[in-house]
Motif scaffolding. Structure first.
Motif, PDB file in Angstrom:
ATOM      1  N   PRO A  83     -14.942  18.763  10.494  1.00  0.00           N
ATOM      2  CA  PRO A  83     -15.585  19.233   9.254  1.00  0.00           C
ATOM      3  C   PRO A  83     -15.436  18.218   8.126  1.00  0.00           C
ATOM      4  O   PRO A  83     -14.374  17.610   7.961  1.00  0.00           O
ATOM      5  CB  PRO A  83     -14.831  20.528   8.935  1.00  0.00           C
ATOM      6  N   PRO A  84     -16.507  18.000   7.349  1.00  0.00           N
ATOM      7  CA  PRO A  84     -16.458  17.026   6.254  1.00  0.00           C
ATOM      8  C   PRO A  84     -15.415  17.391   5.212  1.00  0.00           C
ATOM      9  O   PRO A  84     -14.964  18.535   5.117  1.00  0.00           O
ATOM     10  CB  PRO A  84     -17.871  17.095   5.656  1.00  0.00           C
ATOM     11  N   GLY A  85     -15.065  16.409   4.405  1.00  0.00           N
ATOM     12  CA  GLY A  85     -14.105  16.638   3.336  1.00  0.00           C
ATOM     13  C   GLY A  85     -12.698  16.293   3.775  1.00  0.00           C
ATOM     14  O   GLY A  85     -12.474  15.338   4.528  1.00  0.00           O
ATOM     15  N   LEU A  86     -11.733  17.097   3.343  1.00  0.00           N
ATOM     16  CA  LEU A  86     -10.331  16.788   3.600  1.00  0.00           C
ATOM     17  C   LEU A  86     -10.000  16.724   5.093  1.00  0.00           C
ATOM     18  O   LEU A  86      -9.290  15.796   5.514  1.00  0.00           O
ATOM     19  CB  LEU A  86      -9.428  17.785   2.886  1.00  0.00           C
ATOM     20  N   PRO A  87     -10.490  17.664   5.931  1.00  0.00           N
ATOM     21  CA  PRO A  87     -10.163  17.546   7.360  1.00  0.00           C
ATOM     22  C   PRO A  87     -10.635  16.223   7.964  1.00  0.00           C
ATOM     23  O   PRO A  87      -9.898  15.576   8.709  1.00  0.00           O
ATOM     24  CB  PRO A  87     -10.897  18.744   7.992  1.00  0.00           C
ATOM     25  N   ARG A  88     -11.844  15.801   7.617  1.00  0.00           N
ATOM     26  CA  ARG A  88     -12.345  14.545   8.166  1.00  0.00           C
ATOM     27  C   ARG A  88     -11.611  13.350   7.567  1.00  0.00           C
ATOM     28  O   ARG A  88     -11.341  12.372   8.272  1.00  0.00           O
ATOM     29  CB  ARG A  88     -13.850  14.420   7.935  1.00  0.00           C
ATOM     30  N   LEU A  89     -11.270  13.412   6.298  1.00  0.00           N
ATOM     31  CA  LEU A  89     -10.549  12.306   5.664  1.00  0.00           C
ATOM     32  C   LEU A  89      -9.184  12.126   6.320  1.00  0.00           C
ATOM     33  O   LEU A  89      -8.764  10.998   6.621  1.00  0.00           O
ATOM     34  CB  LEU A  89     -10.396  12.574   4.167  1.00  0.00           C
ATOM     35  N   ARG A  90      -8.486  13.232   6.557  1.00  0.00           N
ATOM     36  CA  ARG A  90      -7.193  13.151   7.250  1.00  0.00           C
ATOM     37  C   ARG A  90      -7.371  12.570   8.648  1.00  0.00           C
ATOM     38  O   ARG A  90      -6.597  11.706   9.082  1.00  0.00           O
ATOM     39  CB  ARG A  90      -6.578  14.547   7.359  1.00  0.00           C
ATOM     40  N   ALA A  91      -8.394  13.059   9.360  1.00  0.00           N
ATOM     41  CA  ALA A  91      -8.623  12.593  10.727  1.00  0.00           C
ATOM     42  C   ALA A  91      -8.991  11.113  10.753  1.00  0.00           C
ATOM     43  O   ALA A  91      -8.544  10.368  11.640  1.00  0.00           O
ATOM     44  CB  ALA A  91      -9.718  13.435  11.383  1.00  0.00           C
ATOM     45  N   LEU A  92      -9.791  10.676   9.796  1.00  0.00           N
ATOM     46  CA  LEU A  92     -10.162   9.257   9.730  1.00  0.00           C
ATOM     47  C   LEU A  92      -8.918   8.386   9.533  1.00  0.00           C
ATOM     48  O   LEU A  92      -8.769   7.348  10.187  1.00  0.00           O
ATOM     49  CB  LEU A  92     -11.137   9.022   8.569  1.00  0.00           C
ATOM     50  N   CYS A  93      -8.045   8.810   8.636  1.00  0.00           N
ATOM     51  CA  CYS A  93      -6.834   8.026   8.386  1.00  0.00           C
ATOM     52  C   CYS A  93      -5.943   7.990   9.628  1.00  0.00           C
ATOM     53  O   CYS A  93      -5.372   6.941   9.958  1.00  0.00           O
ATOM     54  CB  CYS A  93      -6.060   8.604   7.201  1.00  0.00           C
ATOM     55  N   GLU A  94      -5.852   9.109  10.331  1.00  0.00           N
ATOM     56  CA  GLU A  94      -5.034   9.141  11.546  1.00  0.00           C
ATOM     57  C   GLU A  94      -5.606   8.211  12.612  1.00  0.00           C
ATOM     58  O   GLU A  94      -4.872   7.434  13.238  1.00  0.00           O
ATOM     59  CB  GLU A  94      -4.943  10.566  12.080  1.00  0.00           C
ATOM     60  N   GLU A  95      -6.905   8.260  12.829  1.00  0.00           N
ATOM     61  CA  GLU A  95      -7.515   7.386  13.836  1.00  0.00           C
ATOM     62  C   GLU A  95      -7.414   5.920  13.430  1.00  0.00           C
ATOM     63  O   GLU A  95      -7.249   5.036  14.282  1.00  0.00           O
ATOM     64  CB  GLU A  95      -8.974   7.771  14.063  1.00  0.00           C
ATOM     65  N   TRP A  96      -7.500   5.659  12.149  1.00  0.00           N
ATOM     66  CA  TRP A  96      -7.405   4.292  11.629  1.00  0.00           C
ATOM     67  C   TRP A  96      -6.007   3.725  11.878  1.00  0.00           C
ATOM     68  O   TRP A  96      -5.847   2.588  12.336  1.00  0.00           O
ATOM     69  CB  TRP A  96      -7.724   4.328  10.139  1.00  0.00           C
ATOM     70  N   ILE A  97      -4.984   4.533  11.613  1.00  0.00           N
ATOM     71  CA  ILE A  97      -3.610   4.102  11.871  1.00  0.00           C
ATOM     72  C   ILE A  97      -3.376   3.960  13.372  1.00  0.00           C
ATOM     73  O   ILE A  97      -2.756   2.995  13.842  1.00  0.00           O
ATOM     74  CB  ILE A  97      -2.602   5.089  11.244  1.00  0.00           C
ATOM     75  N   SER A  98      -3.883   4.904  14.140  1.00  0.00           N
ATOM     76  CA  SER A  98      -3.738   4.839  15.597  1.00  0.00           C
ATOM     77  C   SER A  98      -4.379   3.582  16.173  1.00  0.00           C
ATOM     78  O   SER A  98      -3.854   2.967  17.107  1.00  0.00           O
ATOM     79  CB  SER A  98      -4.372   6.086  16.228  1.00  0.00           C
ATOM     80  N   TYR A  99      -5.512   3.202  15.608  1.00  0.00           N
ATOM     81  CA  TYR A  99      -6.211   1.983  16.052  1.00  0.00           C
ATOM     82  C   TYR A  99      -5.321   0.754  15.888  1.00  0.00           C
ATOM     83  O   TYR A  99      -5.292  -0.134  16.754  1.00  0.00           O
ATOM     84  CB  TYR A  99      -7.508   1.916  15.254  1.00  0.00           C
ATOM     85  N   LEU A 100      -4.542   0.710  14.800  1.00  0.00           N
ATOM     86  CA  LEU A 100      -3.587  -0.384  14.614  1.00  0.00           C
ATOM     87  C   LEU A 100      -2.412  -0.244  15.571  1.00  0.00           C
ATOM     88  O   LEU A 100      -1.973  -1.219  16.185  1.00  0.00           O
ATOM     89  CB  LEU A 100      -3.058  -0.399  13.178  1.00  0.00           C
ATOM     90  N   GLU A 101      -1.923   0.965  15.689  1.00  0.00           N
ATOM     91  CA  GLU A 101      -0.748   1.238  16.508  1.00  0.00           C
ATOM     92  C   GLU A 101      -0.996   0.896  17.982  1.00  0.00           C
ATOM     93  O   GLU A 101      -0.116   0.380  18.669  1.00  0.00           O
ATOM     94  CB  GLU A 101      -0.396   2.725  16.366  1.00  0.00           C
ATOM     95  N   ARG A 102      -2.202   1.168  18.446  1.00  0.00           N
ATOM     96  CA  ARG A 102      -2.550   0.926  19.849  1.00  0.00           C
ATOM     97  C   ARG A 102      -2.947  -0.521  20.133  1.00  0.00           C
ATOM     98  O   ARG A 102      -3.172  -0.892  21.280  1.00  0.00           O
ATOM     99  CB  ARG A 102      -3.685   1.866  20.270  1.00  0.00           C
ATOM    100  N   GLY A 103      -3.046  -1.336  19.103  1.00  0.00           N
ATOM    101  CA  GLY A 103      -3.397  -2.738  19.312  1.00  0.00           C
ATOM    102  C   GLY A 103      -4.770  -2.910  19.927  1.00  0.00           C
ATOM    103  O   GLY A 103      -4.950  -3.712  20.858  1.00  0.00           O
ATOM    104  N   VAL A 104      -5.748  -2.179  19.395  1.00  0.00           N
ATOM    105  CA  VAL A 104      -7.110  -2.270  19.937  1.00  0.00           C
ATOM    106  C   VAL A 104      -7.593  -3.715  19.935  1.00  0.00           C
ATOM    107  O   VAL A 104      -8.199  -4.188  20.899  1.00  0.00           O
ATOM    108  CB  VAL A 104      -8.064  -1.360  19.139  1.00  0.00           C
ATOM    109  N   PHE A 105      -7.321  -4.433  18.847  1.00  0.00           N
ATOM    110  CA  PHE A 105      -7.577  -5.871  18.783  1.00  0.00           C
ATOM    111  C   PHE A 105      -6.231  -6.588  18.848  1.00  0.00           C
ATOM    112  O   PHE A 105      -5.285  -6.168  18.180  1.00  0.00           O
ATOM    113  CB  PHE A 105      -8.302  -6.254  17.498  1.00  0.00           C
TER     114      PHE A 105
END
Length: 199
Positions: A83-105
């Motif tokens: 859902p847009p708004g706060l739930p999506r903003l939280r989820a975006l930040c989590e996936e963004w941090i996970s992307y770094l944590e998992r060493g995608v690049f």
């Protein structure tokens, strides 16, 4: 050989060049891409490599596009249905941090590295990097604005300021992961995000 088969092979070769280029550029920068190195690693001629792009700058721009596809797959696609708004903003930040944590690049966030490399160098590559950051910041601002309008953020929250601070948190995490090899960096970033957005 049929034209269709030939076109499919050309596309496969182009994809192979881009995949290898993204891996190199992630760790060594876009300027680290050389036609000679790519040709040697892929068992191709230099003219064969450059023939798919036309110039080194065109290759760099294509690499940025490919890296953008990876980022979208890793960070945006998993939260698209949230859902847009706060739930999506939280989820975006989590996936963004996970992307770094998992060493995608291999070299951390591809676009943070590209920004450091090109932020003071005018040209098409710098403009493309800036456009990527503008689009991502715009997404964060949009979701923060929706959350503020819904009353899910403290009164007086400025979406632009919040997006700025969230980007700072994740860029700091990228720095800590890449430069300091700090295993606590993702957890610190998550705590910082929670402090901004709530549990």
């Amino acid at each position: 050989m049929s034209p269709r088969h030939s076109a499919a092979e050309a596309m496969q070769t182009r994809d192979a060049i881009l995949d290898r280029s993204v891996a190199i550029a992630s760790a060594e920068g876009l300027e680290g891409l050389t036609i000679g190195r790519l040709a040697a690693e892929l068992g191709m001629s230099k003219s064969g490599v450059i023939g798919h792009f036309g110039s080194k700058e065109a290759l760099q721009l294509a690499v940025l596009d490919r890296a953008g596809e990876v980022f979208r797959t890793e960070v945006w696609e998993p939260v698209r249905a949230t859902p847009p708004g706060l739930p999506r903003l939280r989820a975006l930040c989590e996936e963004w941090i996970s992307y770094l944590e998992r060493g995608v690049f291999p070299g951390g966030c591809f676009f943070v590295a590209a920004a450091h490399e090109f932020d003071g160098r005018p040209g098409a590559v710098r403009d493309a990097v800036e456009a990527r950051f503008d689009a991502w910041r715009g997404r964060l601002v949009k979701e923060a604005g929706r959350a503020a309008e819904a009353g899910d953020l403290p009164d007086g929250t400025e979406p632009e300021q919040l997006a700025f601070e969230l980007m700072g948190v994740v860029m700091a995490a990228n720095h800590a992961v890449q430069l300091h090899r700090d295993p606590q960096a993702p957890a610190r970033a998550r705590r910082a995000v929670r402090a901004k957005l709530g549990a």
